[in-house]
Write a protein that holds these residues in place. Sequence first.
Motif, PDB file in Angstrom:
ATOM      1  N   UNK A   1      39.801  12.006  -1.522  1.00 17.61           N
ATOM      2  CA  UNK A   1      39.514  13.078  -0.578  1.00 17.61           C
ATOM      3  C   UNK A   1      40.821  13.507   0.078  1.00 17.61           C
ATOM      4  N   UNK A   2      41.135  14.798   0.046  1.00 21.01           N
ATOM      5  CA  UNK A   2      42.327  15.317   0.710  1.00 21.01           C
ATOM      6  C   UNK A   2      41.881  16.113   1.923  1.00 21.01           C
ATOM      7  N   UNK A   3      42.414  15.741   3.069  1.00 16.63           N
ATOM      8  CA  UNK A   3      42.067  16.448   4.302  1.00 16.63           C
ATOM      9  C   UNK A   3      43.335  16.776   5.085  1.00 16.63           C
ATOM     10  N   UNK A   4      43.258  17.807   5.904  1.00 17.18           N
ATOM     11  CA  UNK A   4      44.292  18.100   6.901  1.00 17.18           C
ATOM     12  C   UNK A   4      43.656  17.872   8.262  1.00 17.18           C
ATOM     13  N   UNK A   5      44.398  17.234   9.166  1.00 18.71           N
ATOM     14  CA  UNK A   5      43.834  16.879  10.455  1.00 18.71           C
ATOM     15  C   UNK A   5      44.875  17.118  11.548  1.00 18.71           C
ATOM     16  N   UNK A   6      44.447  17.640  12.677  1.00 23.18           N
ATOM     17  CA  UNK A   6      45.349  17.879  13.801  1.00 23.18           C
ATOM     18  C   UNK A   6      44.711  17.334  15.069  1.00 23.18           C
ATOM     19  N   UNK A   7      45.231  16.175  15.519  1.00 20.40           N
ATOM     20  CA  UNK A   7      44.663  15.524  16.682  1.00 20.40           C
ATOM     21  C   UNK A   7      44.875  16.296  17.963  1.00 20.40           C
ATOM     22  N   UNK A   8      46.025  16.953  18.084  1.00 17.23           N
ATOM     23  CA  UNK A   8      46.332  17.668  19.319  1.00 17.23           C
ATOM     24  C   UNK A   8      45.411  18.866  19.515  1.00 17.23           C
TER      25      UNK A   8
END
Length: 457
Positions: A395-402
């Motif tokens: 699984x490829x994901x992009x994630x941005x916690x901020x």
Amino acid sequence: MILQSGSALLVVASLLAALPAVSADGLYTKRSPVLQINHKNYDQLIANSNYTSVLEFYAPWCGHCQNLKPAYEKAAKNLDGLAKVAAINCDDDDNKPLCGRMGVQGFPTIKIVSPGKKPGKPRVEDYQGQRSAKAIVNAVVEKIPNHVKKVTDKDLDSWLSKEKESPKAILFTEKGTTSPLIRSVAIEFLGSINVAQIRNNQAAAVEKFGIESFPAVVLIPGGEKSHIVYDGELKKQPLVEFLSQVAAPNPDPAPKATGKSSKSPKSKTQAGKTKPTESSEPEAVAEEAQESQPAKASPQAPTIDGLATADALESACLLPKSGTCVLALLPEPTDSDAELSDASKKALTSLSEIAHKHVQRQSRLFPFYSVPASNEGAEALRTGLELSQDGSSIEIIAINGRRGWWRHYEPSEDADYELARVEAWIDAIKLGEGSKSKLPEGIVKSEDEKTEEHDEL
């Protein structure tokens, strides 16, 4: 008499203990926020910089210099990212000729060095103000170059039409003055992104870009691409990361010129801005400059970094201050020899080749990480984001916690992890195109965040 002598010794010892500690190499340690300057790197780090600097000329034995140290280090922290706060030890024999040329006659001497009209010919002014952190910061801030264009409703279209293919950024603000922060951002992208400022009372401009609250930053990628409204913290590093979607920030110090054959993609931006001399760099700066040259194409693209533990995954990508990360959640190996599936290998190869391209172009890109199935954090992500639970597929994901969003790469049957398709997905994230999903509660871990007064727009 013996008692009196003993008392005197105790007094002397206590006075010596109260004196500020001085390192063997000078007044400031390697951990100090104050930049250490010498006769070799002055030109490269100060004279040729696009940034304003404040430079203290000192001697380690000087009592006034020792008294200044706490305030000067505080000024360095407050000016971090906005200007350079540096010091040079004039007691060092090698530095004495430079201190003499700079007109130093006593210690400490403080000078403000700001970029001049000609490269390598900065303006140097004596600082005559109070020796407090606040006074030093205020004096330096006034000397930060302003490359931000003030735009109104009347001239907005004209400004936008100039160099239409070039990216632009606009700060919408309620203030009439230009803050040190936005000036420093404009310096960071000088020559690659044109930066403007518009007041909130310019109704047509505000309506054109749909601005609802102030301050706000808008990025216009150039060409026919739609503008992107920034929704992160109004601080230097997040803003630089946001604008880096369309252009790499200027290196400072700039890489040393090594001849016509060493031109890099940044050479046009940097041309005419810096002109380092042959003797202006120490070995460390020279090595940094050499490393910043475009890398030669290797026969095999490098692999991306791995995050083997849940703590490593959390620290890199799952904190409230974390920027964009691309994660490849790996499946369980297909056999006892820990061999990944062909799809997983193909996906990792595509990601590594994309990362390699950006290294060669010297363009900034958010990090890529592989996360093995043995990482407990990977299982928690799959569950929290409702991804495949059997662990049999990558699984490829992009994630941005901020900013609290994530995106999922959806493979197709005929072009699952082909380089072109994965790269198009990455490009869409860079430009803010496509839909994002809100991160579920509990994915990003809580953490106290500190804010600095000078970072406010």
